[in-house]
Scaffold this motif. Structure first.
Motif, PDB file in Angstrom:
ATOM      1  N   ILE A 252      39.562  38.242  42.287  1.00  0.00           N
ATOM      2  CA  ILE A 252      39.538  36.782  42.456  1.00  0.00           C
ATOM      3  C   ILE A 252      38.255  36.279  43.124  1.00  0.00           C
ATOM      4  CG2 ILE A 252      42.045  36.700  42.599  1.00  0.00           C
ATOM      5  CD1 ILE A 252      41.799  36.258  45.605  1.00  0.00           C
ATOM      6  N   LEU A 253      37.395  37.187  43.589  1.00  0.00           N
ATOM      7  CA  LEU A 253      36.232  36.762  44.377  1.00  0.00           C
ATOM      8  C   LEU A 253      35.017  36.442  43.527  1.00  0.00           C
ATOM      9  CD1 LEU A 253      36.526  39.246  47.393  1.00  0.00           C
ATOM     10  CD2 LEU A 253      37.305  36.874  47.235  1.00  0.00           C
ATOM     11  N   SER A 254      35.013  36.865  42.274  1.00  0.00           N
ATOM     12  CA  SER A 254      33.922  36.487  41.370  1.00  0.00           C
ATOM     13  C   SER A 254      34.357  36.673  39.924  1.00  0.00           C
ATOM     14  CB  SER A 254      32.652  37.319  41.638  1.00  0.00           C
ATOM     15  OG  SER A 254      32.871  38.684  41.350  1.00  0.00           O
ATOM     16  N   GLY A 267      22.127  25.875  28.177  1.00  0.00           N
ATOM     17  CA  GLY A 267      21.146  26.916  28.445  1.00  0.00           C
ATOM     18  C   GLY A 267      20.895  27.235  29.899  1.00  0.00           C
ATOM     19  N   ILE A 268      21.862  26.985  30.779  1.00  0.00           N
ATOM     20  CA  ILE A 268      21.651  27.291  32.187  1.00  0.00           C
ATOM     21  C   ILE A 268      22.759  28.214  32.693  1.00  0.00           C
ATOM     22  CG2 ILE A 268      20.517  25.077  32.626  1.00  0.00           C
ATOM     23  CD1 ILE A 268      23.131  24.275  34.155  1.00  0.00           C
ATOM     24  N   THR A 269      22.454  28.923  33.787  1.00  0.00           N
ATOM     25  CA  THR A 269      23.443  29.697  34.525  1.00  0.00           C
ATOM     26  C   THR A 269      23.515  29.129  35.923  1.00  0.00           C
ATOM     27  OG1 THR A 269      22.943  31.692  33.260  1.00  0.00           O
ATOM     28  CG2 THR A 269      24.077  31.999  35.353  1.00  0.00           C
ATOM     29  N   TYR A 270      24.727  28.941  36.427  1.00  0.00           N
ATOM     30  CA  TYR A 270      24.905  28.339  37.745  1.00  0.00           C
ATOM     31  C   TYR A 270      25.678  29.296  38.635  1.00  0.00           C
ATOM     32  CZ  TYR A 270      26.114  24.872  41.318  1.00  0.00           C
ATOM     33  OH  TYR A 270      26.252  24.187  42.499  1.00  0.00           O
ATOM     34  N   GLY A 271      25.129  29.579  39.809  1.00  0.00           N
ATOM     35  CA  GLY A 271      25.799  30.459  40.755  1.00  0.00           C
ATOM     36  C   GLY A 271      25.362  31.906  40.596  1.00  0.00           C
ATOM     37  N   ASN A 272      25.719  32.707  41.600  1.00  0.00           N
ATOM     38  CA  ASN A 272      25.353  34.125  41.575  1.00  0.00           C
ATOM     39  C   ASN A 272      26.288  34.912  42.490  1.00  0.00           C
ATOM     40  OD1 ASN A 272      23.907  36.377  40.811  1.00  0.00           O
ATOM     41  ND2 ASN A 272      21.910  35.461  41.269  1.00  0.00           N
ATOM     42  N   THR A 273      26.335  36.209  42.271  1.00  0.00           N
ATOM     43  CA  THR A 273      27.138  37.095  43.106  1.00  0.00           C
ATOM     44  C   THR A 273      26.230  37.944  43.993  1.00  0.00           C
ATOM     45  OG1 THR A 273      27.122  38.948  41.563  1.00  0.00           O
ATOM     46  CG2 THR A 273      28.835  37.286  41.248  1.00  0.00           C
ATOM     47  N   ASP A 274      26.853  38.729  44.871  1.00  0.00           N
ATOM     48  CA  ASP A 274      26.090  39.736  45.609  1.00  0.00           C
ATOM     49  C   ASP A 274      25.609  40.799  44.626  1.00  0.00           C
ATOM     50  OD1 ASP A 274      28.260  41.430  45.063  1.00  0.00           O
ATOM     51  OD2 ASP A 274      29.188  41.054  47.006  1.00  0.00           O
ATOM     52  N   GLU A 275      24.844  41.762  45.152  1.00  0.00           N
ATOM     53  CA  GLU A 275      24.196  42.734  44.267  1.00  0.00           C
ATOM     54  C   GLU A 275      25.191  43.644  43.559  1.00  0.00           C
ATOM     55  OE1 GLU A 275      23.189  45.901  47.891  1.00  0.00           O
ATOM     56  OE2 GLU A 275      21.585  44.994  46.716  1.00  0.00           O
ATOM     57  N   LEU A 276      26.421  43.725  44.057  1.00  0.00           N
ATOM     58  CA  LEU A 276      27.437  44.561  43.418  1.00  0.00           C
ATOM     59  C   LEU A 276      28.311  43.786  42.446  1.00  0.00           C
ATOM     60  CD1 LEU A 276      28.627  46.665  46.497  1.00  0.00           C
ATOM     61  CD2 LEU A 276      26.960  47.304  44.742  1.00  0.00           C
ATOM     62  N   GLY A 277      28.136  42.461  42.383  1.00  0.00           N
ATOM     63  CA  GLY A 277      29.011  41.652  41.545  1.00  0.00           C
ATOM     64  C   GLY A 277      30.399  41.507  42.114  1.00  0.00           C
ATOM     65  N   ARG A 279      31.378  39.560  44.946  1.00  0.00           N
ATOM     66  CA  ARG A 279      31.743  38.284  45.535  1.00  0.00           C
ATOM     67  C   ARG A 279      30.724  37.215  45.140  1.00  0.00           C
ATOM     68  NH1 ARG A 279      34.728  36.887  50.269  1.00  0.00           N
ATOM     69  NH2 ARG A 279      35.092  39.117  50.573  1.00  0.00           N
ATOM     70  N   ALA A 280      31.211  36.048  44.727  1.00  0.00           N
ATOM     71  CA  ALA A 280      30.305  34.922  44.480  1.00  0.00           C
ATOM     72  C   ALA A 280      29.748  34.449  45.816  1.00  0.00           C
ATOM     73  CB  ALA A 280      31.045  33.794  43.781  1.00  0.00           C
ATOM     74  N   VAL A 281      28.427  34.370  45.916  1.00  0.00           N
ATOM     75  CA  VAL A 281      27.794  34.041  47.198  1.00  0.00           C
ATOM     76  C   VAL A 281      26.867  32.837  47.106  1.00  0.00           C
ATOM     77  CG1 VAL A 281      27.955  36.403  48.085  1.00  0.00           C
ATOM     78  CG2 VAL A 281      25.942  35.725  46.767  1.00  0.00           C
ATOM     79  N   GLU A 282      26.558  32.405  45.895  1.00  0.00           N
ATOM     80  CA  GLU A 282      25.607  31.309  45.715  1.00  0.00           C
ATOM     81  C   GLU A 282      26.222  30.263  44.786  1.00  0.00           C
ATOM     82  OE1 GLU A 282      21.521  30.741  43.154  1.00  0.00           O
ATOM     83  OE2 GLU A 282      21.719  32.586  44.326  1.00  0.00           O
TER      84      GLU A 282
END
Length: 330
Positions: A252-254, A267-277, A279-282
């Motif tokens: 449920i975290l990302s 054509g855009i991507t919004y948001g990002n996760t930590d390096e492991l995918g 948790r959504a962090v951005e």
């Protein structure tokens, strides 16, 4: 995206209604309540389901398209994906349309007398549904007749046999419904609960949907419908970035969804996760944010859009703070 519920049924409910409490209206019912229905001869909220040979076909209950405490005329109507879309859509043998019209007129007269006496909104719903059902006897056979669809369109979607119950056929049906002004169309493809065998099953599930999903967007765009149609594609939660045996567990975290058309910036991507995918962090987007954005794109202010129930002003977006994600809008 992030969500709050980690098991299928409550997560479905939260994604569809903004609450895990039974008896809450689904987002399709909310939109139908807010905007009304355009076609006089089809329901304003239609649901289609399909399954896959991949396995992982998690169950879906009808409460996911329930009108909840809204008047039942805003209920989602499930069409059959295979065979006749609506059972008993034709008149019984020996009953002509004029005879049936007389029967319905008499039933409506009696229901009208009851409505004057009881003042129950469900009686008004019953009156409206009798009329709609009568008109659907003409509209539904025409809607489900794919014979006039050119071969290149069927190939675009990857349809082997029109009306075969596949996700591809349902996507083409969704386009035909959108052309006819149906307000809210919801497709479920039950194929993603891969707790094991993901290497095999994900390929099959993706093959079921990728071509047809792209075809639906292409078809809507070439017909000038995409700019007025908001397409939302996703699930109720994601899957873990780490393995669970040969599969992946609920997460449920990302997770990701895509939106297209209907005022969305392409054509855009919004948001990002930590390096492991993990948790959504951005630029984290929550389910109520998605609902608020959907309502906004349909011309509705989520903060003012409510229904009085048990003394409370109930909203799809709940009472906790949420936001319209303006950054993704065109």
């Amino acid at each position: 995206m992030q969500t709050e519920q980690i098991n299928h049924d409550p997560a479905h409910a939260f994604m569809n209604s903004g609450s895990i409490i039974k008896g809450r209206p689904s987002m399709g019912s909310w939109l139908l309540y807010g905007l009304g229905s355009e076609p006089a001869n089809l329901p304003g909220f239609i649901v289609l389901t399909s399954t896959s040979k991949a396995g992982g076909a998690q169950p879906i209950s009808a409460r996911q398209w329930s009108a909840g405490f809204l008047p039942s005329k805003y209920q989602g109507i499930m069409f059959q994906s295979k065979g006749e879309a609506v059972h008993y859509v034709g008149s019984p043998p020996g009953v002509c349309q004029s005879t049936q019209r007389q029967i319905i007129d008499e039933i409506q007269r009696l229901n009208g007398m009851l409505a004057e006496e009881k003042h129950d909104p469900e009686i008004s719903t019953r009156i409206a549904q009798y009329e709609l059902a009568f008109r659907m006897q003409t509209s539904v056979p025409e809607l489900t007749d794919f014979s006039r669809e050119p071969r290149n369109i069927l190939e675009l979607y990857g349809i082997q046999e029109p009306g075969d119950g596949s996700f591809a056929s349902n996507c083409l049906m969704a386009r035909r419904l959108a052309e006819r002004g149906v307000r809210f169309i919801q497709l479920y493809h039950r194929a993603w609960d891969h707790h094991d065998g993901i290497e095999r099953n994900m390929k099959i599930a993706a093959r079921d949907v990728d071509k047809a999903s792209a075809a639906l967007l292409t078809d809507l765009q070439q017909r000038g419908l995409l700019e007025d149609t908001l397409v939302i594609w996703g699930g109720e939660f994601g899957r873990t970035p780490m393995g669970q045996g040969s599969g992946r567990d609920h997460h449920i975290l990302s997770f990701s969804i895509f939106l297209a058309g209907g005022g969305i910036q392409p054509g855009i991507t919004y948001g990002n996760t930590d390096e492991l995918g993990d948790r959504a962090v951005e630029d984290v987007v929550r389910v109520h944010d998605l609902h608020a954005t959907m309502l906004y794109l349909c011309g509705i202010d989520y903060q003012r859009f409510s229904f009085k129930y048990q003394g409370l002003d109930m909203r799809l977006t709940g009472v906790e703070p949420c936001r319209v994600v303006h950054e993704i809008l065109a």
